[in-house]
Design a protein around this motif. Structure first.
Motif, short mmCIF file in Angstrom:
data_model
loop_
_atom_site.label_atom_id
_atom_site.label_comp_id
_atom_site.label_asym_id
_atom_site.label_seq_id
_atom_site.Cartn_x
_atom_site.Cartn_y
_atom_site.Cartn_z
N ARG A 47 0.82 -1.21 0.00
CA ARG A 47 0.00 0.00 0.00
C ARG A 47 0.86 1.26 0.00
O ARG A 47 0.46 2.29 -0.53
N LEU A 52 -1.26 4.46 -1.43
CA LEU A 52 -2.57 4.47 -0.78
C LEU A 52 -2.40 5.02 0.62
O LEU A 52 -3.26 5.69 1.17
N PHE A 86 -13.24 -5.82 -4.26
CA PHE A 86 -14.58 -5.26 -4.14
C PHE A 86 -14.75 -4.27 -5.26
O PHE A 86 -13.88 -3.45 -5.48
N GLU B 98 -15.84 5.05 -1.21
CA GLU B 98 -14.68 4.22 -1.55
C GLU B 98 -14.29 3.37 -0.34
O GLU B 98 -13.92 2.23 -0.50
N ASP B 101 -17.60 0.93 0.49
CA ASP B 101 -17.76 -0.19 -0.43
C ASP B 101 -16.43 -0.86 -0.74
O ASP B 101 -16.35 -1.75 -1.57
N LYS B 102 -15.39 -0.39 -0.10
CA LYS B 102 -14.08 -1.01 -0.25
C LYS B 102 -13.57 -0.97 -1.68
O LYS B 102 -12.93 -1.90 -2.15
N THR B 103 -13.88 0.09 -2.38
CA THR B 103 -13.42 0.20 -3.75
C THR B 103 -12.23 1.14 -3.86
O THR B 103 -11.78 1.45 -4.96
N ALA B 104 -11.72 1.58 -2.69
CA ALA B 104 -10.61 2.53 -2.70
C ALA B 104 -9.42 1.98 -3.48
O ALA B 104 -8.77 2.70 -4.23
N GLU B 105 -9.17 0.69 -3.29
CA GLU B 105 -8.01 0.11 -3.95
C GLU B 105 -8.16 0.12 -5.46
O GLU B 105 -7.18 0.12 -6.19
N PHE B 106 -9.38 0.08 -5.92
CA PHE B 106 -9.60 0.18 -7.37
C PHE B 106 -9.27 1.58 -7.84
O PHE B 106 -8.43 1.78 -8.72
N HIS B 263 -7.02 3.38 4.25
CA HIS B 263 -6.79 2.12 4.96
C HIS B 263 -7.50 0.96 4.31
O HIS B 263 -8.51 1.13 3.64
N SER B 264 -6.93 -0.20 4.54
CA SER B 264 -7.55 -1.39 3.95
C SER B 264 -8.75 -1.78 4.79
O SER B 264 -9.02 -1.21 5.83
N VAL B 265 -9.46 -2.78 4.31
CA VAL B 265 -10.73 -3.11 4.93
C VAL B 265 -10.59 -3.86 6.24
O VAL B 265 -9.74 -4.59 6.47
#
Lengths: 295, 265
Positions: A47, A52, A86, B98, B101-106, B263-265
């Motif tokens: 990350r 991120l 997701f 984001e 719905d955990k789409t931040a990484e996208f 941050h991650s989920v």
């Protein structure tokens, strides 16, 4: 040329540890494994590379450019597959992929079709209705559709059946032969052994070792468990070089051995045994080994 | 541009529903006006029994209630409530989705800067609200001209109904600000309803006590409809405060968003 370079990269979450002074580099064209148990800091490192999250101290470069300052530029050439995928619900697979492709200034239609065929992914389905494995496939296509020069994978195989895992590995090897560099994070040693040229092992936020897979294999760790007929003196194995984590419980002796297997077999031949197990140690046990050696 | 269109499309449905609801409220209220104005005197008698504070709190003003503008102002209080919820919901939702719905990484691993993401989202919000307001104003002008019993100032009507956008922008700003600042927004509707109703209550208290200072604390009272009807202009000091709130919340959101850890989920 180094595609990825980390220099004392550190991330603290408040006072909690993220990763501490992580340094390693990934060369162009290699498949680099990044292994460690859960919570060791693999995802944190990745990350950070993807900006991120931002580093507390230290720095990292990708393609020779600082990951914080040149993030958008670098990301044009990065394909990323997170461990859990997701996506915006209420979208069809093809719409999501087209949306993803719209971020890159090239025509990805052909590649999307090619990848989807290879992974047997139905493009017309709604993402909500997909199983975990199929969502993962969307992730794979999404990560590779712009033919990135660097592919970053964070525990990518979870949810894929063995056949698809195989396909996926072939796909990665293909991309690698075409020149893509791959950073592959995993806690499953066998995957890493199959694919990677070199690995970095991370534990509790610190790099324990960077090694060639070949060396790891030559090191040839074996887990021994011996049941003897009568009790033998403890020193019998403890003096032997390469024996680690020796445990003696009555007539049961267990340890991890690294070195020439003949030496240990000769030793065992000298005593009368009731039973013998020789197994591949799992990753955790090798870690224990690294860990103890560090201490 | 792709992000802007994506967001616009994602919120298309909710924008349409909110717009239709606002129009429905206008039509409902205004269609009662002919009946109301006919029996205005009887109504007034009933209402006279109410304590003064209550009448002020729920937006009843005696001198003007029987006129179409006065009546509309009364209805407008509740339209403002709805509009504020819409705007705050939109801001909170679009900037927290984001991570929800955990789409931040996208999104954030794509070759775009955080500033670009934020700009696209803000523009999408802005477009949605503008469209809502255009439809709303048209509906107001249409229904009012249909039910009017006497001549009225079209300018005042435009100013009052146009002030909805101003209010919505303030709540949009607050929503964005909260979404960016809070570590995680689990339920958008809970946060937005809570905030909007808190300000609405302050607004009622401020109206019923005629407390000028308290007015500054609630965006609902930045524009006083009766002041507009009388003077045909806005009160500058309140307009300024509103503008400052919008600018500050958007600016700080930009600054925080650029440096924020995803941050991650």
């Amino acid at each position: 040329m180094n595609v990825i370079e980390l220099n004392n990269l550190t991330k603290m979450y408040g006072k909690a540890r993220g990763i501490t002074e992580v340094s390693f580099h990934v060369e162009e064209g290699e498949i680099f494994g990044f292994i460690g148990p859960n919570g060791a800091g693999k995802s944190t490192t990745i990350r950070l590379l993807l900006s991120l999250i931002y580093p507390t101290s230290g720095s990292a470069t990708i393609f020779g450019k600082d990951v914080v300052k040149h993030a958008p530029e670098i990301k044009k050439e990065i394909g990323y597959l997170p461990s859990e995928v997701f996506y915006y619900d209420n979208m069809k697979v093809i719409d999501l992929l087209k949306y993803s492709a719209s971020f890159y200034k090239k025509d990805c239609a052909k590649k999307i079709k090619e990848l989807a065929e290879m992974m047997e992914l139905d493009l017309t389905r709604k993402i909500d209705d997909l199983s975990l494995g199929n969502k993962k496939k969307v992730g794979i296509v999404q990560g590779l559709l712009h033919e990135p020069k660097l592919i970053i994978l964070d525990e990518p195989t979870s949810g894929l059946d063995p056949l698809m895992q195989q396909r996926f590995f072939e796909l990665l090897e293909n991309e690698n032969q075409k020149g893509a560099t791959i950073l592959f994070s995993s806690h499953i040693l066998s995957e890493v052994q199959r694919l990677c040229d070199r690995v970095a092992i991370i534990k509790e936020g610190k790099i324990v070792q960077v090694e060639k897979i070949r060396t790891l294999k030559e090191n040839n760790y074996k887990k021994f468990k011996i049941e003897t007929v009568s009790k033998v003196p403890d020193e019998l194995f403890s003096r032997l070089p390469g024996v680690n984590q020796l445990e003696v419980k009555g007539k049961t002796i267990s340890f991890i051995f690294r070195g020439n297997i003949n030496h240990i077999m000769q030793k065992i031949a000298g005593i009368e045994i009731a039973n013998l197990w020789v197994e591949e140690p799992d990753l955790e046990e090798i870690f224990m080994h690294f860990y103890q050696r560090e201490a | 541009m792709n992000m802007y269109l994506h967001e616009l499309k994602a919120y298309r449905k909710s924008t349409i529903i909110w717009t239709l609801s606002l129009i429905a409220i206008v039509v409902l209220f205004m269609s009662l006006f002919p009946a109301f104005s006919r029996d205005a005197e009887d109504f007034m008698k009933v209402l006279e029994g109410f304590p003064e504070e209550v009448k002020k709190a729920i937006g009843l003003s005696f001198d003007t209630l029987a006129t179409i503008l006065g009546y509309f102002s009364y209805a407008f209080l509740y339209i403002k409530l709805c509009g504020a919820i819409q705007a705050m919901n939109l801001g909170l939702s679009i900037f927290s989705k984001e991570s929800r719905d955990k789409t931040a990484e996208f999104l954030f691993t794509k070759p775009v800067t955080r500033t670009q993401v934020m700009t696209a989202k803000l523009l999408a919000c802005f477009t949605s609200l503008i469209l809502t307001n255009l439809a709303f104003i048209l509906a107001v002008l249409g229904t009012v001209s249909m039910v009017k019993t006497e001549e009225y100032s079209g300018k005042a009507l435009l100013m009052i109904s146009g002030s909805l956008l101003f209010l919505q922008l303030i709540f949009l700003g607050l929503g964005v600000f909260l979404a960016v600042l809070l570590p995680k927004v689990k339920s958008v509707i809970a946060v937005s309803l809570g905030t909007v109703f808190a300000f609405f209550m302050i607004g009622m208290i401020s109206s019923s006590t005629d407390d000028e200072a308290l007015r500054f604390f609630t965006p609902f009272n930045y524009v006083n409809d009766y002041y507009i009807i009388e003077h045909l202009r806005f009160e500058t000091s309140f307009l300024l405060v509103g503008a400052v709130i919008i600018i500050l919340s958007v600016l700080t959101s930009f600054l925080v968003y650029r440096k924020k850890d995803i941050h991650s989920v």
